[in-house]
Design a protein around this motif. Sequence first.
Motif, short mmCIF file in Angstrom:
data_model
loop_
_atom_site.label_atom_id
_atom_site.label_comp_id
_atom_site.label_asym_id
_atom_site.label_seq_id
_atom_site.Cartn_x
_atom_site.Cartn_y
_atom_site.Cartn_z
N GLN A 83 11.29 32.80 -53.65
CA GLN A 83 11.73 33.28 -54.96
C GLN A 83 11.10 32.47 -56.08
OE1 GLN A 83 16.01 32.97 -55.89
NE2 GLN A 83 15.89 35.11 -56.53
N ALA A 84 11.04 31.15 -55.91
CA ALA A 84 10.45 30.29 -56.94
C ALA A 84 8.96 30.59 -57.13
CB ALA A 84 10.65 28.83 -56.57
N ALA A 85 8.28 31.04 -56.06
CA ALA A 85 6.86 31.33 -56.14
C ALA A 85 6.57 32.77 -56.57
CB ALA A 85 6.20 31.06 -54.79
N GLY A 86 7.62 33.55 -56.82
CA GLY A 86 7.43 34.92 -57.25
C GLY A 86 7.08 35.89 -56.13
N VAL A 87 7.31 35.50 -54.88
CA VAL A 87 7.07 36.39 -53.74
C VAL A 87 8.29 37.30 -53.60
CG1 VAL A 87 6.63 36.53 -51.26
CG2 VAL A 87 5.64 34.66 -52.61
N PRO A 88 8.09 38.62 -53.48
CA PRO A 88 9.25 39.53 -53.43
C PRO A 88 10.17 39.25 -52.25
CG PRO A 88 7.22 40.75 -53.87
CD PRO A 88 6.81 39.35 -53.50
N VAL A 89 11.40 38.90 -52.54
CA VAL A 89 12.44 38.74 -51.52
C VAL A 89 13.70 39.42 -52.06
CG1 VAL A 89 11.56 36.58 -50.55
CG2 VAL A 89 13.13 36.49 -52.49
N PRO A 90 14.56 39.93 -51.18
CA PRO A 90 15.77 40.60 -51.65
C PRO A 90 16.76 39.62 -52.26
CG PRO A 90 15.76 40.42 -49.25
CD PRO A 90 14.41 39.97 -49.71
N TRP A 91 17.69 40.14 -53.06
CA TRP A 91 18.79 39.33 -53.59
C TRP A 91 19.46 38.64 -52.41
CZ3 TRP A 91 23.81 38.98 -52.28
CH2 TRP A 91 24.66 38.27 -53.14
N HIS A 92 19.82 37.36 -52.59
CA HIS A 92 20.41 36.62 -51.49
C HIS A 92 21.34 35.54 -52.01
CE1 HIS A 92 16.74 34.50 -52.68
NE2 HIS A 92 17.38 33.39 -52.35
N ARG A 93 22.16 35.05 -51.10
CA ARG A 93 23.11 33.99 -51.43
C ARG A 93 23.47 33.25 -50.14
NH1 ARG A 93 28.64 35.05 -54.92
NH2 ARG A 93 29.32 32.88 -55.12
N VAL A 94 23.71 31.95 -50.25
CA VAL A 94 24.09 31.13 -49.10
C VAL A 94 25.60 30.91 -49.12
CG1 VAL A 94 23.78 28.92 -47.92
CG2 VAL A 94 21.83 30.01 -49.07
N LEU A 95 26.24 31.08 -47.96
CA LEU A 95 27.68 30.87 -47.83
C LEU A 95 27.93 29.76 -46.82
CD1 LEU A 95 28.98 34.56 -47.60
CD2 LEU A 95 28.87 33.10 -49.64
N ALA A 96 28.78 28.82 -47.17
CA ALA A 96 29.21 27.78 -46.23
C ALA A 96 30.32 28.34 -45.36
CB ALA A 96 29.67 26.53 -46.98
N LEU A 97 30.17 28.22 -44.05
CA LEU A 97 31.16 28.79 -43.14
C LEU A 97 32.36 27.88 -42.91
CD1 LEU A 97 28.75 30.30 -40.46
CD2 LEU A 97 29.97 31.50 -42.28
N ASP A 98 32.23 26.63 -43.30
CA ASP A 98 33.32 25.68 -43.07
C ASP A 98 34.07 25.33 -44.35
OD1 ASP A 98 31.23 24.39 -44.24
OD2 ASP A 98 31.10 22.76 -42.76
N GLY A 99 33.96 26.17 -45.37
CA GLY A 99 34.65 25.94 -46.63
C GLY A 99 35.22 27.23 -47.18
N PRO A 100 35.88 27.17 -48.32
CA PRO A 100 36.45 28.39 -48.93
C PRO A 100 35.34 29.35 -49.35
CG PRO A 100 36.60 26.53 -50.45
CD PRO A 100 36.15 25.96 -49.14
N LEU A 101 35.59 30.62 -49.13
CA LEU A 101 34.60 31.63 -49.48
C LEU A 101 34.78 32.07 -50.92
CD1 LEU A 101 34.70 33.88 -46.28
CD2 LEU A 101 32.93 32.25 -46.93
#
Length: 425
Positions: free
Chosen positions: A111-129
């Motif tokens: 994403q920082a390099a401007g290469v097309p990637v889909p919208w995304h997000r990281v979720l921690a599995l051991d914490g509140p969502l």
Amino acid sequence: MLIAPFGSYRTAPFLAAARARADVVLVSEGAANVVSSGLPGLRLPLHDLDACERAVREEIDRGGRFQAILGLDDWGTEVAGALAPRLGLAGNPPQALAAARRKDRGRALLQAAGVPVPWHRVLALDGPLPDLADLPYPLVLKPVALSGSRGVMRVDDEAGLRAGLARLQAILGRDDRAVWNRALIERFVQGFEIALEGLLLGGVLQTLAIFDKPEPLDGPFFEETYYITPSRLDAAMRETVRETVERGARAYGLREGPIHAECRLNAEGVWVIEIAARTIGGLCGRLLRFGTGLSLEELVVRHALGERVAIGARAGAAGVLMIPIPGLGLLKRVEGLMAADRVPGVVEVVIDAREGQELVPLPEGASYLGFIFAEGPDPAAVYDALKTAHGHLHFVLAPVWRPTLMPTVEAAAGATRIATATLQA
């Protein structure tokens, strides 16, 4: 030096290719590994780089001299990259290989390099969502560092995402190497999926093959099945794919060696789904011959040793079907093998699973039943041959029964504990 995990499809072809060019030291770890299976080499604690370096230097003191180091899967590649600078060997920067293995790091760099990637997000599995209601569904949920589509699920709403996260956490809990307890969610990209096999030479990507995946991969799981080459994409689109993947590899910091990339194509352009710093998985490398009959593994080994060879395209078309797991159970037998093998165009049918082996489908599973290889005058003929051959196969499974220890029951007097057990399907 070849760093090979136990059970890897890549070990045998890479070992044969390397032995044809140089003396080889095979490296693996643990009690169940390729070295302890009768092959000569070193058993090293690959999680401890200092101990690995000491052992390799002892090997050097005994007269060994290493020209190159290769890892044969995602994790082995990262270990090889970390050891290479310690031993004065050429290789990609360790941080670049870590990005290629970690989907969350890779997404951020692309994403920082401007290469097309889909919208995304990281979720921690051991914490509140966070709030999951207003996300751009449908989404694809995936672990940050597993391969082979393991743990990858399409989710269409909040309830599906919550259920998928619980399922993914259970998958990671059963994997000793799944050390990152987090998940990546990204917008599901509609479109036609292809895979690119390439070789980086000083940061310039040379396309070895582009594989079409002729059947839609829309979920709920994303099992790889058909790979067919050459691609039906026109020359301009093939170059767009190559240039996009090259930009992605540059964003990671990769400069040398094999690249396996997955992309989706639609009216919006070429979307990078994955870039791995290794060769294609399974036995699929058998499809590829280059120059004067060189295999994919021979090409990678020669590149690692500093040799340069001419790369030419093969005539005709070729394809593979990675035979999917039909369901959970113990494999009793495979019927229809002779009929499948006799289909015109089919080169070989390979069944890797053995009688009595437990088969686990995606998203929990991590393997295939086997492979069907075919050749023909064009991609359509190859696809028809593979599909026809697969239609002849019938897999007979038996239920899986496991002993499960039930909670202990205390006797009324409190002096005796009775362990009761039951058999649960």
